[in-house]
Design a protein around this motif. Structure first.
Motif, PDB file in Angstrom:
ATOM      1  N   ILE A   4       0.836  -1.195   0.000  1.00 21.24           N
ATOM      2  CA  ILE A   4       0.000   0.000   0.000  1.00 21.24           C
ATOM      3  C   ILE A   4       0.873   1.248   0.000  1.00 21.24           C
ATOM      4  CG2 ILE A   4      -1.765   1.289   1.246  1.00 21.24           C
ATOM      5  CD1 ILE A   4      -2.732  -1.378   2.377  1.00 21.24           C
ATOM      6  N   THR A   5       0.755   2.046  -1.055  1.00 21.98           N
ATOM      7  CA  THR A   5       1.471   3.318  -1.132  1.00 21.98           C
ATOM      8  C   THR A   5       0.483   4.453  -0.867  1.00 21.98           C
ATOM      9  OG1 THR A   5       1.129   3.385  -3.521  1.00 21.98           O
ATOM     10  CG2 THR A   5       3.203   2.443  -2.731  1.00 21.98           C
ATOM     11  N   ILE A   6       0.993   5.531  -0.324  1.00 27.01           N
ATOM     12  CA  ILE A   6       0.108   6.591   0.149  1.00 27.01           C
ATOM     13  C   ILE A   6      -0.328   7.553  -0.944  1.00 27.01           C
ATOM     14  CG2 ILE A   6       1.803   8.338   0.823  1.00 27.01           C
ATOM     15  CD1 ILE A   6       0.213   8.442   3.560  1.00 27.01           C
ATOM     16  N   LYS A   7       0.443   7.698  -2.014  1.00 24.80           N
ATOM     17  CA  LYS A   7       0.113   8.687  -3.051  1.00 24.80           C
ATOM     18  C   LYS A   7      -1.295   8.520  -3.605  1.00 24.80           C
ATOM     19  CE  LYS A   7       0.818  11.893  -6.234  1.00 24.80           C
ATOM     20  NZ  LYS A   7      -0.388  11.753  -7.070  1.00 24.80           N
ATOM     21  N   PRO A   8      -1.736   7.308  -3.994  1.00 26.77           N
ATOM     22  CA  PRO A   8      -3.102   7.184  -4.513  1.00 26.77           C
ATOM     23  C   PRO A   8      -4.172   7.538  -3.472  1.00 26.77           C
ATOM     24  CG  PRO A   8      -1.797   5.251  -5.082  1.00 26.77           C
ATOM     25  CD  PRO A   8      -1.010   6.036  -4.090  1.00 26.77           C
ATOM     26  N   ILE A   9      -3.843   7.347  -2.188  1.00 30.02           N
ATOM     27  CA  ILE A   9      -4.804   7.695  -1.135  1.00 30.02           C
ATOM     28  C   ILE A   9      -4.934   9.211  -1.021  1.00 30.02           C
ATOM     29  CG2 ILE A   9      -5.496   7.252   1.253  1.00 30.02           C
ATOM     30  CD1 ILE A   9      -5.080   4.757  -0.582  1.00 30.02           C
ATOM     31  N   LEU A  10      -3.825   9.914  -1.193  1.00 25.01           N
ATOM     32  CA  LEU A  10      -3.873  11.379  -1.218  1.00 25.01           C
ATOM     33  C   LEU A  10      -4.780  11.857  -2.346  1.00 25.01           C
ATOM     34  CD1 LEU A  10      -0.085  12.313  -0.755  1.00 25.01           C
ATOM     35  CD2 LEU A  10      -1.777  11.832   1.011  1.00 25.01           C
ATOM     36  N   ASP A  11      -4.640  11.210  -3.505  1.00 24.47           N
ATOM     37  CA  ASP A  11      -5.445  11.599  -4.666  1.00 24.47           C
ATOM     38  C   ASP A  11      -6.940  11.377  -4.407  1.00 24.47           C
ATOM     39  OD1 ASP A  11      -3.095  12.234  -5.968  1.00 24.47           O
ATOM     40  OD2 ASP A  11      -2.983  10.332  -7.066  1.00 24.47           O
ATOM     41  N   ILE A  12      -7.269  10.274  -3.751  1.00 21.82           N
ATOM     42  CA  ILE A  12      -8.673   9.991  -3.431  1.00 21.82           C
ATOM     43  C   ILE A  12      -9.220  11.047  -2.468  1.00 21.82           C
ATOM     44  CG2 ILE A  12     -10.217   8.374  -2.238  1.00 21.82           C
ATOM     45  CD1 ILE A  12      -8.434   6.104  -3.318  1.00 21.82           C
ATOM     46  N   ALA A  13      -8.428  11.399  -1.454  1.00 24.87           N
ATOM     47  CA  ALA A  13      -8.867  12.403  -0.479  1.00 24.87           C
ATOM     48  C   ALA A  13      -9.113  13.749  -1.155  1.00 24.87           C
ATOM     49  CB  ALA A  13      -7.822  12.538   0.633  1.00 24.87           C
ATOM     50  N   VAL A  14      -8.224  14.130  -2.074  1.00 25.47           N
ATOM     51  CA  VAL A  14      -8.396  15.405  -2.780  1.00 25.47           C
ATOM     52  C   VAL A  14      -9.632  15.361  -3.675  1.00 25.47           C
ATOM     53  CG1 VAL A  14      -7.390  16.948  -4.505  1.00 25.47           C
ATOM     54  CG2 VAL A  14      -5.960  16.021  -2.676  1.00 25.47           C
ATOM     55  N   GLU A  51     -19.123   8.301  -1.454  1.00 32.71           N
ATOM     56  CA  GLU A  51     -19.153   7.521  -2.694  1.00 32.71           C
ATOM     57  C   GLU A  51     -17.826   7.596  -3.442  1.00 32.71           C
ATOM     58  OE1 GLU A  51     -22.574   8.964  -4.760  1.00 32.71           O
ATOM     59  OE2 GLU A  51     -23.962   8.249  -3.204  1.00 32.71           O
ATOM     60  N   ILE A  52     -17.221   8.778  -3.472  1.00 32.88           N
ATOM     61  CA  ILE A  52     -15.920   8.922  -4.148  1.00 32.88           C
ATOM     62  C   ILE A  52     -14.856   8.077  -3.456  1.00 32.88           C
ATOM     63  CG2 ILE A  52     -14.024  10.546  -4.582  1.00 32.88           C
ATOM     64  CD1 ILE A  52     -16.222  12.706  -5.050  1.00 32.88           C
ATOM     65  N   ILE A  53     -14.828   8.133  -2.127  1.00 32.50           N
ATOM     66  CA  ILE A  53     -13.805   7.395  -1.373  1.00 32.50           C
ATOM     67  C   ILE A  53     -14.017   5.882  -1.501  1.00 32.50           C
ATOM     68  CG2 ILE A  53     -12.903   6.920   0.938  1.00 32.50           C
ATOM     69  CD1 ILE A  53     -13.573   9.884   1.593  1.00 32.50           C
TER      70      ILE A  53
END
Length: 254
Positions: A4-14, A51-53
């Motif tokens: 699990i890398t954090i970059k895609p999670i940052l993108d989802i949060a934004v 829904e996005i998350i």
């Protein structure tokens, strides 16, 4: 957790935050406010972000379950066997959102063995992301710009206590006397944990009720920056309980 890398999670949060802002800035939008079972407010923006998350996390990691404020009706009999899961608050600070003061956030935490090991908090109005993971440290960034490491304050005196703008309790003042507090701030949502993490405040004590998704991402970020998080009895702060309601807690500079 290696996969699990954090970059895609940052993108989802934004992306979730931008979805919230579309509702927030729509002059024709009355937020479609309803009440949940506990009488706390629910808006159209909560649902949009949820829904996005959910779509983003399921696309990235379909094997990892999600516990979200807007999808929390999962029996403990099922949850108790989760070794890895997401704990999500799609819109933390709904009252701040309704009051239009900008102090609301998107919270996503990765839980491993019922402990927050990675946290992401995005403030859509401030357009700033805080994130951290155990062993890797904590960071602050504007989307698209380089991240800067953040650390808790190391001052031994003249501490700043931070508290809730919407949920303060007179008893909290008495408890804070055991810390070298000389100044106080109030702010909404999980931004309180972020200010602890970057050294702008030193202690956050909360007596009143919160839920696990209110604290998970903030705890991961604050602890990864050097803070301590304990329950009101100065014991380990626990997650994935049969009842997801949190006890009182301390988060403070170590």
């Amino acid at each position: 957790m290696n996969k699990i890398t954090i970059k895609p999670i940052l993108d989802i949060a934004v992306e979730a935050g931008q979805g919230i802002l579309k509702v927030y800035h729509d002059p024709a939008q009355d937020f479609q406010i309803t009440s949940k079972k506990d009488n706390s407010p629910l808006t159209a923006a909560d649902q949009v972000a949820h829904e996005i998350i959910m779509k983003g996390l399921r696309s990235l990691h379909p094997d990892i379950p999600v516990l979200s404020e807007e999808g929390a009706d999962i029996p403990h009999e099922i949850r108790k066997d989760w070794s890895l899961y997401w704990c999500v608050d799609p819109l933390d600070g709904t009252k701040e959102f309704i009051n239009r003061n900008g102090e609301f956030t998107v919270n996503i935490a990765l839980m491993e063995n019922n402990e927050p090991v990675m946290g992401v908090i995005y403030s859509p109005v401030l357009n700033v992301i805080y994130y951290g993971s155990l062993g890797e440290g904590s960071f602050k960034m504007t989307p698209g710009a380089p991240a800067e490491p953040i650390f808790v304050g190391k001052e031994k005196s003249n501490w700043t206590a931070i508290g809730s703008r919407s949920h303060s309790d007179p008893d909290e003042e008495e408890v804070l006397k055991e810390f070298p507090v000389t100044d106080k701030l109030s702010i909404g949502s999980s931004l309180k944990f972020c200010l602890i993490a970057e050294g702008k405040a030193h202690v956050y004590y909360r007596k009143g009720p919160t839920m696990e998704w209110d604290t998970a991402a903030g705890q991961a970020i604050a602890v990864s920056a050097g803070a301590t998080m304990l329950n009101a009895l100065k014991e380990k702060f626990c997650y994935n309980k049969p009842n997801l309601l949190n006890p009182g807690f301390f988060c403070y500079s170590s």
